[in-house]
Every structure is written in structure tokens, then in C-alpha cells.
Design a protein around this motif. Structure first.
Motif, PDB file in Angstrom:
ATOM      1  N   TYR A 197     105.632  40.549  53.261  1.00 35.61           N
ATOM      2  CA  TYR A 197     104.525  40.369  52.320  1.00 35.61           C
ATOM      3  C   TYR A 197     103.854  41.704  52.023  1.00 35.61           C
ATOM      4  O   TYR A 197     103.542  42.015  50.862  1.00 35.61           O
ATOM      5  CB  TYR A 197     103.469  39.420  52.908  1.00 35.61           C
ATOM      6  N   LYS A 220     100.854  35.450  51.212  1.00 37.72           N
ATOM      7  CA  LYS A 220     100.546  36.004  52.534  1.00 37.72           C
ATOM      8  C   LYS A 220      99.407  35.228  53.198  1.00 37.72           C
ATOM      9  O   LYS A 220      99.476  34.889  54.386  1.00 37.72           O
ATOM     10  CB  LYS A 220     100.179  37.484  52.407  1.00 37.72           C
ATOM     11  N   GLN A 223     100.745  31.748  54.002  1.00 36.21           N
ATOM     12  CA  GLN A 223     102.065  31.731  54.630  1.00 36.21           C
ATOM     13  C   GLN A 223     103.062  30.859  53.856  1.00 36.21           C
ATOM     14  O   GLN A 223     103.773  30.028  54.421  1.00 36.21           O
ATOM     15  CB  GLN A 223     101.955  31.261  56.080  1.00 36.21           C
ATOM     16  N   GLU A 242     106.544  37.084  56.328  1.00 32.51           N
ATOM     17  CA  GLU A 242     105.588  37.873  57.111  1.00 32.51           C
ATOM     18  C   GLU A 242     106.194  39.181  57.603  1.00 32.51           C
ATOM     19  O   GLU A 242     105.635  40.248  57.419  1.00 32.51           O
ATOM     20  CB  GLU A 242     105.084  37.060  58.307  1.00 32.51           C
TER      21      GLU A 242
END
Length: 417
Positions: A197, A220, A223, A242
Motif C-alpha cells: 500500500y 490501506k 485493509q 499491506e
């Protein structure tokens, strides 16, 4: 059964033939046993055509009326795509952004999402319908129609995926995924299998047009598993997540550029406390974003400093600086356009000494002067004259070992919405 959000940009639904191809792709996803919510942009050049028509009638159309006008492009797309799916024997329903529950603030042209109430979307999914949602748009609490600005359909898709807790959000575009640089400039650009991200956010902020920064921010924050892939073929795309595994020996993941750059220099300002706060505070009050700031040495109680703004904000920035001259005396203010910001990005840079030095060396060996530099843990940006952009990017791409033997796939004009 997984829940997919699929976003298709303007070039993917540019005509009825492409619209039908997208409908078949959605139907195939449903046949795999998945539930589908689809976010769509306006067809092809529809938005540009609407803007041109408005400007024939008024050189500066009211922002509210432009939002009213611009949202019609997406409404056409969602209705046609729903009709195409019905033609394939599928149960589908189309919604505008506000019908899908998008509530925004009242900033016409670049509204921000405040909340999403996806009740109708979830109810339609319970009835095994394919849900088609217009991207780029929403409505205020007062019932005013708004648009989300550049990249708004990407933001719609990711925000909706977060709101309905989708398993995956797929962004379909005209390239096979996220590349190490613009494949229109470097034909041997490397397609990345995955990217973090943070790296994607840096690339997006620095000019890479494949995803909008606001969409990456949403992904981000909530998630959301994000996949960028082509609408023209079945090639596996790029997963944005991530943490991405780094390829061995590769410190730089991507190279981005931004042509929308201008430099403003204030010369001979008094070297007293609060000078920078006054200048940049005033620019902030006017909604002008400042990027790179450099202050040069102090001499005889005076200092020079330069900063970059978006090219289309250059004149307004100059006006602001001139307005505060009585409060903040300075000798001269100058501006410079025809610039470009070139940036290298990579999570591996922090553990690879000499990455920045290599960039400076490559550019200097081309006989090009660097005007400004900005760095962070995962990026280095240089502002240079724009004339040799392609040459610089190709040289950097080779220097950092990003070239491949395969030719990058580019399907058409890149989606911006």
C-alpha cells in the motif's frame, strides 16, 4: 461464495462492443460462484464532451451545475451495462451513487465521502442480483448532487468494497497491472506481481495514473484487498496489500513522473522567524498544495526559498505571494514552468545505500541539471526540465535493473476516472 467489487473505467466501456465484453466478464465471474458489485465510469470521452459543451455556453460554468451535468455520463454507463447483463439472461440492477448510499460533503467537483449506507446494494445482493453502481458521484445530506473529482470511480469502488466487506476489489484498466514505470514510455517495463500500500500510495501521489491516491488510502485504512488488472485479457494483475515481498536485489519498485509541476521562488525575503509560516499558511488558506520546499543560504539577513505547486495553481500562487508583500517584504518573486518531477519508489531503498546517488549520477551523465530534490524513506524525487523526460526514465529504469525482455501490454487510452 466470495463477494467481488469490480471497477471498469471509461476505456473499458467505451462503446457497446466493449460494454458487452465487460458484461460477459461479469457474467463469467458470477458463474464461478461469486457475488458481484460493479462500479462503472462514463463511456470513453463522454465526460470531456460534456465539459466542452458546457464551456461553449459559459467560460466558467457554475460548479453545482457542472456536477449535475457530469454525473449523467455514469448514469448512462450503469443503465447500459445492466441492460447488457439482462440480455445475457442475468438479473442486474443499476444505481446512481446516491441510490447506493454515498453521502458526501458539499464541495462540488471534488467532494469527499462522509459515509456510505449500502442498504440497497446489500438487499439486491441477497436477491442474487448483480449490482451496478455509478462511480465518481454522491449526494449531500441536503440532497445536492456532487462528484468526487479525478480518480473518483476508483475511490467509489474501494470505499464501497470496504463498506460491504467485499473479499476483493478489482480495478480493471487498459494495462495488465501496475508496472515499474509507464509502459507507454518504456516498452520493457516490468509488471509487478504485488506491491505494498505504501509504495502504491507514493507512486500514485507522484504521478502514476493507474490508481488514484484516495483509493489507495481507503484500501490501506480498511485493509481492502486490491487487484489491478486488464479488462482486455485474462492476465493475472497486481495485488496491492499491506506488505509485498521484495524481489531479490531490487531496491526500486517503480519510477513515476508528474508533468503538472511549477516552481516559484521568493528572493530576498527577510530571514526572521515566522516567514515560512506566513507564506505557506496563506497558500494553505487558499487551498493550494505545496510539494517540495528548498531554502538556500542566508546572506545579509536575507534568504531565498523555492517551492513547487501544481502547474495549474502557478498563477494563483503568484497572486497570493504578491498580495502578502506588504506584510512580508521580499526583493522578487519568480515562477518557472516546463518542469517535470521524476521519482523512484521502493520499500527496499531504506536498506540499500547509494540508491539516491545512483539516480543523481544517471541524470548528471545525461547532462541534465537537477533543480530540486525531495526524499523520504521509500522515495527520491528530482525536479528537472521537461524536455528529456522519456530519456531520463528509460536510463533510470535500466540502471535499477527493472527492464524485462517482454513487451508491456497497453490496451488503449488509460482510464482517469
Amino acid at each position: 461464495m466470495s463477494l467481488y467489487v469490480m471497477k471498469f473505467g471509461g476505456s473499458s466501456v467505451g462503446d457497446t462492443e466493449r460494454m458487452l465484453r465487460v458484461a460477459r466478464r461479469i457474467a463469467a465471474k458470477q458463474d464461478e460462484g461469486h457475488r458481484c458489485v460493479v462500479v462503472v465510469s462514463a463511456m470513453g470521452d463522454t465526460t470531456d464532451d460534456l465539459i466542452d459543451q458546457a464551456k461553449l455556453l459559459h467560460s466558467q460554468p457554475p460548479a453545482r451545475e457542472m456536477d449535475m451535468l457530469m454525473t449523467t455520463g455514469e448514469q448512462i454507463s450503469v443503465a447500459l451495462l445492466s441492460i447488457a447483463l439482462h440480455g445475457l439472461g442475468r438479473s442486474a440492477v443499476s444505481y446512481t451513487g446516491w441510490q447506493a448510499g454515498f453521502r458526501t460533503d458539499g464541495t462540488h467537483g471534488k467532494a469527499r465521502i462522509q459515509e456510505i449506507e449500502p442498504r440497497r446494494v446489500l438487499e439486491a445482493l441477497e436477491k442474487d442480483r448483480i449490482v451496478i453502481v455509478a462511480g465518481f458521484q454522491g449526494m449531500t445530506e441536503e440532497g445536492e448532487i456532487t462528484t468526487l473529482g479525478r480518480g473518483g470511480s476508483d475511490t467509489t469502488a474501494v470505499a464501497l468494497a470496504a463498506a460491504i466487506r467485499a473479499d476483493v476489489c478489482e480495478i480493471y484498466t487498459d494495462v495488465n497491472g501496475v508496472y515499474s514505470t509507464d509502459p507507454r514510455i518504456v516498452k520493457t517495463a516490468r509488471k509487478l506481481n504485488e506491491i505494498s500500500y505504501d509504495e502504491m500510495l507514493e507512486l500514485a501521489n507522484l504521478g502514476a495514473a493507474v490508481l488514484h491516491p484516495r483509493a489507495v488510502e481507503y484500501a490501506k485504512r480498511y485493509q481492502v484487498k486490491l487487484v489491478v488488472r486488464s479488462s482486455f485479457n485474462e492476465t493475472e494483475g497486481t495485488v496491492v496489500k499491506e506488505e509485498a515481498s521484495m524481489e531479490q536485489g531490487v531496491a526500486v519498485s517503480g519510477i513515476a513522473y508528474d508533468k503538472n509541476v511549477a516552481r516559484i521562488s521568493i528572493l530576498g525575503a527577510a530571514d526572521t522567524p515566522g516567514v515560512l509560516a506566513k507564506v505557506f499558511g496563506k497558500l494553505a488558506e487558499e487551498g493550494i498544495n505545496v510539494d517540495i520546499i528548498v531554502q538556500s543560504g542566508v546572506q545579509d539577513g536575507e534568504a531565498d526559498f523555492s517551492f513547487t505547486v501544481a502547474l495549474d495553481e502557478m498563477q494563483r500562487s503568484m497572486d497570493v505571494i504578491r498580495e502578502i508583500r506588504a506584510e512580508l517584504p521580499y526583493r522578487e518573486v519568480t515562477s518557472e514552468d516546463h518542469l517535470v518531477k521524476i521519482s523512484i519508489v521502493g520499500a527496499g531503498m531504506v536498506s540499500h545505500p547509494g540508491v539516491a546517488a545512483e539516480m543523481f549520477d544517471v541524470i548528471s551523465r545525461l547532462g541534465i541539471s537537477i533543480k530540486m530534490v525531495s526524499t523520504s524513506e521509500i522515495k527520491v524525487s528530482c525536479v528537472v526540465e521537461a524536455g528529456r523526460l522519456n530519456e531520463i526514465i528509460q536510463a533510470l529504469h535500466t540502471a535499477y535493473g527493472l527492464d524485462t525482455s517482454e513487451k508491456a501490454f497497453v490496451g488503449g487510452p488509460q482510464d482517469r476516472r
